[in-house]
Design an enzyme around this catalytic site. Structure first.
Site, PDB file in Angstrom:
ATOM      1  N   GLY A 194     103.158  23.159   2.572  1.00 38.30           N
ATOM      2  CA  GLY A 194     103.866  21.901   2.730  1.00 38.30           C
ATOM      3  C   GLY A 194     105.149  22.104   3.513  1.00 38.30           C
ATOM      4  N   CYS A 195     105.710  21.013   4.009  1.00 37.17           N
ATOM      5  CA  CYS A 195     106.914  21.106   4.838  1.00 37.17           C
ATOM      6  C   CYS A 195     108.135  21.516   4.018  1.00 37.17           C
ATOM      7  CB  CYS A 195     107.162  19.794   5.564  1.00 37.17           C
ATOM      8  SG  CYS A 195     107.105  18.315   4.519  1.00 37.17           S
ATOM      9  N   TYR A 196     108.331  20.902   2.859  1.00 37.13           N
ATOM     10  CA  TYR A 196     109.453  21.300   2.009  1.00 37.13           C
ATOM     11  C   TYR A 196     109.323  22.763   1.569  1.00 37.13           C
ATOM     12  CZ  TYR A 196     111.318  16.520   1.248  1.00 37.13           C
ATOM     13  OH  TYR A 196     111.892  15.268   1.385  1.00 37.13           O
ATOM     14  N   ALA A 244     110.387  25.354   4.319  1.00 35.41           N
ATOM     15  CA  ALA A 244     111.834  25.531   4.451  1.00 35.41           C
ATOM     16  C   ALA A 244     112.393  26.305   3.262  1.00 35.41           C
ATOM     17  CB  ALA A 244     112.516  24.170   4.573  1.00 35.41           C
TER      18      ALA A 244
END
Length: 357
Positions: free
Chosen positions: A151-153, A156
């Site tokens: 996932g994107c979160y 990061a």
């Protein structure tokens, strides 16, 4: 060299459209199939005028066995819980598969069911699914037939915290992640919170303590700790985090700020040296000292910018990560993994700099 034929399922969403753009520009890929249930029968350039002159295909309905016959490798950008059967069908035909949903990211099917409220109908495939963060799982990805793209979160959060957890430096249960995402992270389907008058000039936290990316982050941080500990079984609480996402009125981008306390004090230069060593050969992780990471510096690129800071007075370490949720947080990272799976240079098709301003 014959180009590798690529199919993209779920190509009419934001991540799917970014996949179409990047695959069409990839020197070793040939885009042969794109699917969309809502846009079946409509040319890609009609749905996405930005791709006119680049892609001449028409969207098809999803038929996994049929598209697998036309392609050598398949990307699936379907909603969570909708990739379970299509992934299995594509694997059954012997294709390389990168799935951008959460359906194969969590190794424990009970955890998946708890957070996604549906049984995992193909749990036997989980043991063979590589978690698609190349900076942490490059060797496994290169050997895999199925990659579960992060996932994107989590991308990061993991990149900003991985060096600390890989060396077991963090006090348990002190990690607080405050992350902000552009509205494209919510997907393309219309909903009231993403309507312009609702989202513009607004900043809203959501799913506090309940976001479905929490177990994904904890799984990977726990894996780093376990690798460091060796055969000693660790308490799962050692990788427990507090995560709060926020919706901000920008199209794309993520800014993630993580706070934690260390087991033993470390000077900031020592911490930054640790990060530089950990990421010394990573093309897509850029460490910043003087410039604080900002989503506008990575828009449209596959880079993640990471900064490391210390609040010596309060005794906290602060890390900041910025990435494009549709590229390094989705489509670009998926292509990075597919390059590895196919034996291609990892950075092929992904080296374009960010668009600025």
């Amino acid at each position: 060299m014959r180009k590798i034929r690529i199919a993209i399922a779920g190509a009419s969403g934001y991540a799917g459209a970014e996949l179409v753009r990047l695959v069409a520009l990839h020197p070793h890929f040939e885009l042969v199939v794109v699917t969309s249930e809502k846009s079946a029968g409509i040319p890609v350039a009609t749905v996405f005028p930005s791709l006119a002159g680049l892609v001449s295909l028409t969207f098809q309905s999803l038929a996994p066995e049929a598209i697998a016959q036309q392609a050598d490798a398949v990307f699936l950008a379907l909603p969570h819980t909708k990739s379970l059967a299509p992934v299995s069908a594509c694997l059954h035909t012997g294709k390389f598969v990168v799935d951008l949903s959460a359906d194969y990211r969590l190794k424990d099917p009970a955890v998946y069911e708890r957070w996604y409220h549906t049984p995992h109908t193909h749990a036997h495939l989980l043991k063979d699914a590589a978690y698609g963060l190349p900076e942490l799982h490059r060797e496994a990805i290169a050997k895999a037939k199925l990659v579960a793209s992060p996932g994107c979160y989590p991308t990061a959060a993991l990149l900003q915290l991985a060096p600390l957890f890989a060396h077991d430096l963090v006090q348990p249960q002190t990690v607080v992640i405050d992350a902000k995402s552009g509205i494209s992270g919510a997907g393309r389907s219309p909903a009231l919170p993403y309507h312009f008058p609702e989202a513009h000039e607004s900043l809203e936290p959501y799913k506090i303590g309940q976001h479905r990316h929490i177990p994904e982050i904890e799984q990977e941080l726990g894996g780093l700790l376990q690798r460091h500990a060796g055969p000693v079984k660790l308490d799962p609480a050692a990788s427990t985090i507090m995560f709060t996402p926020h919706l901000v009125p920008m199209n794309r981008g993520i800014l993630s700020t993580a706070y934690c306390r260390l087991k033993n004090p470390m000077a900031l230069p020592e911490l930054r040296a640790l990060y530089k060593t950990f990421y010394k050969n990573e093309r897509f992780v850029r460490l910043t000292d003087e410039i604080v990471p900002n989503p506008r510096y990575i828009k449209g690129s596959n880079y993640c910018d990471v900064g490391i800071y210390a609040d010596q007075r309060a005794g906290w370490i602060v890390t900041v990560a910025a990435l494009d949720n549709l590229v390094k947080g989705a489509a670009g990272q998926a292509i990075q993994a597919m390059n590895l799976m196919l034996g291609l240079p990892e950075e092929i098709g992904l080296t374009a700099p960010a668009a600025y301003p």
